[in-house]
Write a protein that holds these residues in place. Sequence first.
Motif, PDB file in Angstrom:
ATOM      1  N   GLU A  77       0.835  -1.209   0.000  1.00 17.89           N
ATOM      2  CA  GLU A  77       0.000   0.000   0.000  1.00 17.89           C
ATOM      3  C   GLU A  77       0.864   1.251   0.000  1.00 17.89           C
ATOM      4  OE1 GLU A  77       1.302  -0.434   3.987  1.00 17.89           O
ATOM      5  OE2 GLU A  77       0.538  -1.935   2.580  1.00 17.89           O
ATOM      6  N   THR A  78       1.855   1.287   0.901  1.00 16.54           N
ATOM      7  CA  THR A  78       2.854   2.347   0.880  1.00 16.54           C
ATOM      8  C   THR A  78       3.928   2.050   1.908  1.00 16.54           C
ATOM      9  OG1 THR A  78       3.200   4.737   0.750  1.00 16.54           O
ATOM     10  CG2 THR A  78       1.883   3.936   2.608  1.00 16.54           C
ATOM     11  N   GLN A  89       7.760   2.849  -6.120  1.00 14.51           N
ATOM     12  CA  GLN A  89       6.836   3.659  -6.910  1.00 14.51           C
ATOM     13  C   GLN A  89       7.193   5.143  -6.848  1.00 14.51           C
ATOM     14  OE1 GLN A  89       4.459   2.211  -8.954  1.00 14.51           O
ATOM     15  NE2 GLN A  89       5.638   0.428  -8.289  1.00 14.51           N
ATOM     16  N   ALA A  90       7.602   5.604  -5.667  1.00 11.80           N
ATOM     17  CA  ALA A  90       8.021   6.998  -5.539  1.00 11.80           C
ATOM     18  C   ALA A  90       9.255   7.271  -6.393  1.00 11.80           C
ATOM     19  CB  ALA A  90       8.293   7.337  -4.073  1.00 11.80           C
ATOM     20  N   LEU A  91      10.195   6.334  -6.377  1.00 14.02           N
ATOM     21  CA  LEU A  91      11.390   6.485  -7.207  1.00 14.02           C
ATOM     22  C   LEU A  91      11.032   6.553  -8.694  1.00 14.02           C
ATOM     23  CD1 LEU A  91      13.921   4.008  -5.559  1.00 14.02           C
ATOM     24  CD2 LEU A  91      14.197   6.485  -5.763  1.00 14.02           C
ATOM     25  N   GLN A  92      10.180   5.651  -9.140  1.00 12.96           N
ATOM     26  CA  GLN A  92       9.824   5.605 -10.566  1.00 12.96           C
ATOM     27  C   GLN A  92       9.061   6.853 -10.991  1.00 12.96           C
ATOM     28  OE1 GLN A  92       7.905   1.840 -11.617  1.00 12.96           O
ATOM     29  NE2 GLN A  92       9.227   0.760 -10.167  1.00 12.96           N
ATOM     30  N   LEU A  93       8.112   7.306 -10.157  1.00 13.93           N
ATOM     31  CA  LEU A  93       7.353   8.493 -10.519  1.00 13.93           C
ATOM     32  C   LEU A  93       8.257   9.721 -10.564  1.00 13.93           C
ATOM     33  CD1 LEU A  93       4.709   9.943 -11.173  1.00 13.93           C
ATOM     34  CD2 LEU A  93       4.362  10.223  -8.702  1.00 13.93           C
ATOM     35  N   ALA A  94       9.143   9.854  -9.597  1.00  5.26           N
ATOM     36  CA  ALA A  94      10.034  11.013  -9.587  1.00  5.26           C
ATOM     37  C   ALA A  94      10.888  11.054 -10.850  1.00  5.26           C
ATOM     38  CB  ALA A  94      10.913  10.990  -8.336  1.00  5.26           C
ATOM     39  N   GLU A  95      11.391   9.913 -11.292  1.00  8.37           N
ATOM     40  CA  GLU A  95      12.178   9.889 -12.524  1.00  8.37           C
ATOM     41  C   GLU A  95      11.327  10.312 -13.720  1.00  8.37           C
ATOM     42  OE1 GLU A  95      15.415   9.464 -12.877  1.00  8.37           O
ATOM     43  OE2 GLU A  95      15.631   9.186 -10.703  1.00  8.37           O
ATOM     44  N   ARG A  96      10.101   9.849 -13.753  1.00  8.60           N
ATOM     45  CA  ARG A  96       9.235  10.208 -14.885  1.00  8.60           C
ATOM     46  C   ARG A  96       8.894  11.695 -14.868  1.00  8.60           C
ATOM     47  NH1 ARG A  96       4.103   6.580 -16.899  1.00  8.60           N
ATOM     48  NH2 ARG A  96       3.604   7.787 -18.781  1.00  8.60           N
ATOM     49  N   LEU A  97       8.606  12.233 -13.689  1.00  9.77           N
ATOM     50  CA  LEU A  97       8.297  13.657 -13.581  1.00  9.77           C
ATOM     51  C   LEU A  97       9.509  14.505 -13.935  1.00  9.77           C
ATOM     52  CD1 LEU A  97       6.147  13.705 -10.316  1.00  9.77           C
ATOM     53  CD2 LEU A  97       5.351  13.799 -12.688  1.00  9.77           C
ATOM     54  N   ALA A  98      10.682  14.060 -13.536  1.00 11.05           N
ATOM     55  CA  ALA A  98      11.897  14.796 -13.886  1.00 11.05           C
ATOM     56  C   ALA A  98      12.062  14.855 -15.403  1.00 11.05           C
ATOM     57  CB  ALA A  98      13.116  14.150 -13.237  1.00 11.05           C
ATOM     58  N   GLY A  99      11.679  13.783 -16.090  1.00 18.72           N
ATOM     59  CA  GLY A  99      11.761  13.766 -17.545  1.00 18.72           C
ATOM     60  C   GLY A  99      10.752  14.674 -18.219  1.00 18.72           C
ATOM     61  N   LEU A 100       9.623  14.934 -17.552  1.00 17.01           N
ATOM     62  CA  LEU A 100       8.595  15.817 -18.103  1.00 17.01           C
ATOM     63  C   LEU A 100       8.793  17.275 -17.700  1.00 17.01           C
ATOM     64  CD1 LEU A 100       5.438  13.624 -17.305  1.00 17.01           C
ATOM     65  CD2 LEU A 100       6.523  13.929 -19.559  1.00 17.01           C
ATOM     66  N   SER A 101       9.633  17.513 -16.733  1.00 18.76           N
ATOM     67  CA  SER A 101       9.754  18.825 -16.098  1.00 18.76           C
ATOM     68  C   SER A 101      10.283  19.897 -17.046  1.00 18.76           C
ATOM     69  CB  SER A 101      10.693  18.721 -14.890  1.00 18.76           C
ATOM     70  OG  SER A 101      11.019  20.012 -14.400  1.00 18.76           O
ATOM     71  N   PRO A 102       9.712  21.105 -16.999  1.00 22.55           N
ATOM     72  CA  PRO A 102      10.284  22.231 -17.737  1.00 22.55           C
ATOM     73  C   PRO A 102      11.610  22.695 -17.136  1.00 22.55           C
ATOM     74  CG  PRO A 102       8.008  22.669 -17.075  1.00 22.55           C
ATOM     75  CD  PRO A 102       8.462  21.460 -16.317  1.00 22.55           C
ATOM     76  N   PRO A 275      -4.623  11.418  -3.591  1.00 23.97           N
ATOM     77  CA  PRO A 275      -4.028  12.676  -3.154  1.00 23.97           C
ATOM     78  C   PRO A 275      -2.510  12.657  -3.355  1.00 23.97           C
ATOM     79  CG  PRO A 275      -5.408  11.696  -1.425  1.00 23.97           C
ATOM     80  CD  PRO A 275      -5.164  10.641  -2.460  1.00 23.97           C
ATOM     81  N   LEU A 276      -2.022  13.557  -4.193  1.00 23.37           N
ATOM     82  CA  LEU A 276      -0.591  13.606  -4.487  1.00 23.37           C
ATOM     83  C   LEU A 276      -0.241  14.994  -5.006  1.00 23.37           C
ATOM     84  CD1 LEU A 276       2.093  11.951  -4.766  1.00 23.37           C
ATOM     85  CD2 LEU A 276       1.442  11.577  -7.147  1.00 23.37           C
ATOM     86  N   GLY A 277       0.871  15.516  -4.566  1.00 18.68           N
ATOM     87  CA  GLY A 277       1.388  16.773  -5.079  1.00 18.68           C
ATOM     88  C   GLY A 277       2.881  16.787  -4.913  1.00 18.68           C
ATOM     89  N   HIS A 308       3.538   8.450  -1.330  1.00 16.47           N
ATOM     90  CA  HIS A 308       2.661   7.313  -1.061  1.00 16.47           C
ATOM     91  C   HIS A 308       2.673   6.364  -2.263  1.00 16.47           C
ATOM     92  CE1 HIS A 308      -1.043   5.066  -0.285  1.00 16.47           C
ATOM     93  NE2 HIS A 308      -0.962   5.487   0.966  1.00 16.47           N
ATOM     94  N   ALA A 309       3.004   5.110  -2.028  1.00 15.76           N
ATOM     95  CA  ALA A 309       3.237   4.175  -3.127  1.00 15.76           C
ATOM     96  C   ALA A 309       2.014   4.004  -4.020  1.00 15.76           C
ATOM     97  CB  ALA A 309       3.684   2.821  -2.571  1.00 15.76           C
ATOM     98  N   THR A 310       0.838   3.872  -3.421  1.00 13.93           N
ATOM     99  CA  THR A 310      -0.365   3.691  -4.240  1.00 13.93           C
ATOM    100  C   THR A 310      -0.679   4.945  -5.025  1.00 13.93           C
ATOM    101  OG1 THR A 310      -1.251   2.054  -2.699  1.00 13.93           O
ATOM    102  CG2 THR A 310      -2.816   3.114  -4.188  1.00 13.93           C
ATOM    103  N   ALA A 311      -0.545   6.109  -4.405  1.00 11.64           N
ATOM    104  CA  ALA A 311      -0.779   7.357  -5.120  1.00 11.64           C
ATOM    105  C   ALA A 311       0.192   7.497  -6.294  1.00 11.64           C
ATOM    106  CB  ALA A 311      -0.646   8.545  -4.174  1.00 11.64           C
TER     107      ALA A 311
END
Length: 424
Positions: A77-78, A89-102, A275-277, A308-311
Motif C-alpha cells: 500500500e505504501t 513507486q516513488a522512485l519511478q514516478l520522480a524519474e518520470r516527472l523529472a523527464g517531463l519537467s520544464p 491525493p498527491l502533489g 505514497h506508493a499507491t498514489a
Amino acid sequence: MSATRTILDGPALWSAQAHLPSVLGRQLVIDRGDGSYIHTSDGRRLFDGTAGLWHANIGHSHPALAEAAHAQMLKLETYHIFARFVNDQALQLAERLAGLSPIADPKVILNSGGSDAIDVACKLARRHWQREGRHSKTTILSREHAYHGLHAYGTSIAGLDFNREGYGTESLVPETARVAVHDVDALARTITRIGAKNIAALVTEPIQGTGGVNPPAPGYLEKVQALCREHDILLIVDEVITGFGRTGAMFATDRFGLDPDLITFAKGVTSGYAPLGGVLVAPRIWEPFYLDDPATPVFRHGATYAGHATACAVAMANLDILEQEQLLPRVVELEHRLDGLLKQLLARRPSVVDVRVAGFLGGVTLRDDIPVERAADALIELGFISRPLRGNTLQISPPFITTDDELTGFVDAIEDVLFAEEAR
C-alpha cells in the motif's frame, strides 16, 4: 427556531469553504461518476463542467487507474520515504516527472497535495537564502486575486482577502506581501519599497484559477521573471491547476517560456484519483543539499504520506492515459472551440461582462445584478456544474475527454440561464 434545529441537526461532516447555513439542507451527495459526468444520490446526472476542483482531467471512474491502485495495494500500500527508506513507486514516478519537467535536471519533492506543495516551496525558498547566509531574505510575494491553497503559507500569501481574514493577524506567516495582478511597474515599486535584500521569492499561478480565471497580460510573466532574476528573487510557479495538460502543454511554464526555480504541482498528476502533489526543484536550489560533506544541511520536509506508493502508481497510470489517449492535443482543440463559443456568448448576452479563455480554462463574468451563485444553482437544475469564482465569474474547466457537443451544450445552458436572468 426550526431553522436553527435543522442546522444543529445536520450531518457530522463540516463542509469545506462553506457558509454552512446557506448549504445545509440542499447539499448534493455525489455517489458515482462516469467519464465527464457525476451522479447524485437522489438520481441526478450532472455534466462536470469544473472537473471537480480542476482535477478530473481524464474523467471519472477510469478503470485503468482503479486497476493500478488495486494492484499496488495488493503488493504494497505504501512505505515512507524518510532517510534511508524509499519505495519503488516513488522512485519511478520522480524519474518520470523529472523527464517531463520544464526545469532541467530537477529533483522532485513528493507530498499529499497542492497546499502541501506551496508550504514546502515557500519554506525551501527561505531555507535556500538562510543557507546562503543572506538572512534578511524572508518575504514571499504573491499576486492580488491569487489562490495557493489553505495551509499556513497558502493562507498567508492568498491574494483573496477573505481567505486571510479572521486569524488575528494580516498574515499567519509573517513577511508576506501582495502585488497588483498584471502591473509589472507596481511589482518593481514593491521590490524597491521592501528591498530586494529582504525578498526570498515570488509565487504566481501562470493562469489564476480561483481568482477568476485570469490569464496573464501579454508579456507579464516574462517581465516578472526578468525582475526576479535582476533582483535575485526566486520564482515559484504554482502549476497545481495548470500542470499536466490543462493548457495544452504538459506545464504552462512551457507555454509561457518560463524558467522558474520551483514549480508546484498536484491535481492533474493523478487526475484526482489519489491525493498527491509535489515540487520540482532547480539545481541551483537542490545542489547544496546534496554535497558529500558532513556540513551539508538537511532540508526538513516530509510527511507520512509523502511519496505514497499507491498514489504514485495511480499517477503513473494517469500519465499513461494522457499519452495513450492523446489528451493534450485534444485540449488545444477544446481551447479553440471554447474560445469561439464564449465569444459568441459575449456578443449575444448583455448580462455577460467579459469572457476569458486560456487552455481549457474559461471564465464568464456576469453583470453585478446577476449573482453568480444563483446562476450556478440554476445550471445544476439544467444538469450542468459550474462554480462561482471571484469577480462574479462562472468557472468552465471540464475534463479533457469532453466532446464538442458536450461543450456546446454546457455553454448553451449558461446562455439559457442568463436569458432567464435578464428577463427577471
